[in-house]
Design an enzyme around this catalytic site. Structure first.
Site: not given
Length: 431
Positions: A84, A148
């Site tokens: 991400d 994350e």
């Protein structure tokens, strides 16, 4: 199997990943990581691995695969990256953040340094090694995570809680943020993350007596909250030299630095000063305020958000001080709370990183540092896994690399990616 040459394909892998929209605004409403996960799994499958895609929620996908080592009886190593990226405003960028444009010798786009560059390097190295039939000395568990950038609830934390079997036999990990070069008066240094500050995102709340804005009111929630926020925001936290920070000073300056001299020493570090300076003390930065709904109405409730970061070993001191600064009429609750971690900068894994860097860049030195932010390592540490930030990049002296994390015009030099592939390849031979 046709050999894959990691240096030749790493830039293309990086730009492919950047072109996949995996923006994570923290609200679980974005595109998710599924498309990126399928891309990664496909690239690993092409070289004979059997990766698994594990979804924690629709679209929130993680990829895991185990590479069997020459000696499977040894403790295994986790090699991890996240899929991400943080949001962006494309209007501010020279090249569109999802273009993966290659210009001026760099790959541009959101994730180029945080951290689709490392994802690409891991893929490139593993694809070359496996296509050539070269196994690492011990098992390596590849983990590409979701979420994350919002704390890992759908990624590393979920994997650690729901799929601990993925990490069977794993004792060490390597991921972000470290291994990149900085050029100083002491020569070229490669900063390896050996510690991370803990995270305390807090919501502060004050309650008072609602009323008309024209009346006297000695129980005003806004006043109470504002005073607490002012005390917290202006508090001068004392310098605390943790083992990793002290080790950094000793490596860079060749001597022990006392707490009272630490800020002056950091000031001599040029572009590094901002990064290292944030690891000398705890921090509490107010970031958001909410109160009221009309100019002439005194609200009953006022709230604020504070981004708190505490040094390894100083969590108790941090919260004791915060509570004193709040005063008796303001409460706090966690928006997000996670541990600080610290790993001694010694042992075979550290030597493997340092040797791999030195052989590709003779005369350089690997030094430990503390990250003021956080990574997926926090979640893995709960499984007894220690680790380091090591995404090796030799960077141009004038590139403000640290400033591009979550910044505008994020980019990574192609030559740096190729360097990283060579270093990671050596590292895996030595680990």
């Amino acid at each position: 199997m046709t050999p894959r040459y990691g240096e030749d394909e790493v830039a293309e892998l990086c730009r492919d990943l950047i072109r996949i929209d995996s923006v994570n605004a923290g609200d679980n409403a974005g595109p998710g990581e599924r498309e990126a996960a399928e891309y990664v799994a496909g690239k690993l499958s092409e070289v004979g691995l059997e990766p698994r895609i594990l979804e924690s929620d629709p679209g929130r996908a993680n990829v895991v695969a185990r590479v069997e080592g020459a000696d499977p009886s040894r403790d295994a190593l986790v090699l991890h990256g996240h899929l991400d990226v943080v949001p962006f405003d494309a209007a501010d960028w020279t090249h569109h953040p999802l273009s993966g444009e290659i210009a001026d010798g760099c790959v541009w786009g959101r994730g180029a340094v945080d951290m689709k560059d490392m994802d690409a390097m891991i893929l490139a190295v593993m694809r070359q090694r496996l296509s050539e039939g070269r196994r690492p000395p011990r098992d390596v568990v590849l983990v590409f995570t979701a979420d994350e950038e919002a704390g890992g609830h759908y990624g590393a934390q979920w994997l650690a809680e729901r799929h601990p079997d993925v990490f069977e036999g794993c004792t060490e990990a390597v991921g972000e943020v470290g291994g990149f070069s900085v050029t100083t008066e002491k020569g070229r240094l490669y900063l390896i993350e050996a510690a991370e500050k803990g995270i305390a995102w807090m919501r502060l709340t004050a309650k008072g007596r609602a009323g008309h804005g024209s009346m006297l009111n000695d129980d005003n929630a806004v006043t109470e909250l504002a005073e607490a926020v002012g005390r917290i925001g202006r508090h001068k936290w004392p310098v605390r030299l943790t083992p990793t920070v002290q080790a950094f000073f000793e490596e860079v300056f060749g001597t022990e630095i006392k707490a009272e001299d630490a800020e002056a020493a950091v000031a001599t570090l040029g572009p590094l000063a901002r990064m290292i300076g944030a690891t000398l003390r705890n921090t509490t930065n107010p970031t958001m305020l909410q109160a009221g709904y009309k100019a002439n109405v005194i609200p009953q409730i006022a709230s604020a958000h504070v981004d708190g970061r505490f040094l390894p070993g100083y969590e108790d001191e941090f919260f004791q001080t915060v509570d004193e600064l709040l005063g008796p009429n303001v409460t706090r609750e966690f928006v997000y709370h996670d541990v600080a971690v610290e790993t001694p900068f010694k042992g075979p894994l550290v030597k493997a990183m340092a040797d791999a860097l030195h052989e590709e860049d003779p005369g350089s030195r690997a030094v430990p540092y503390t990250l003021s932010g956080g990574t997926d390592l926090k979640a893995f540490s709960r499984l007894g896994i220690s680790g380091y930030g090591f995404a090796p990049l030799r960077l141009p002296e004038d590139l403000d690399f640290s400033g591009m994390f979550h910044g505008v015009d994020e980019r990574v030099p192609v030559d740096s990616l190729r360097f990283g592939v060579r270093v990671l390849d050596r590292f895996l031979d030595y680990c």
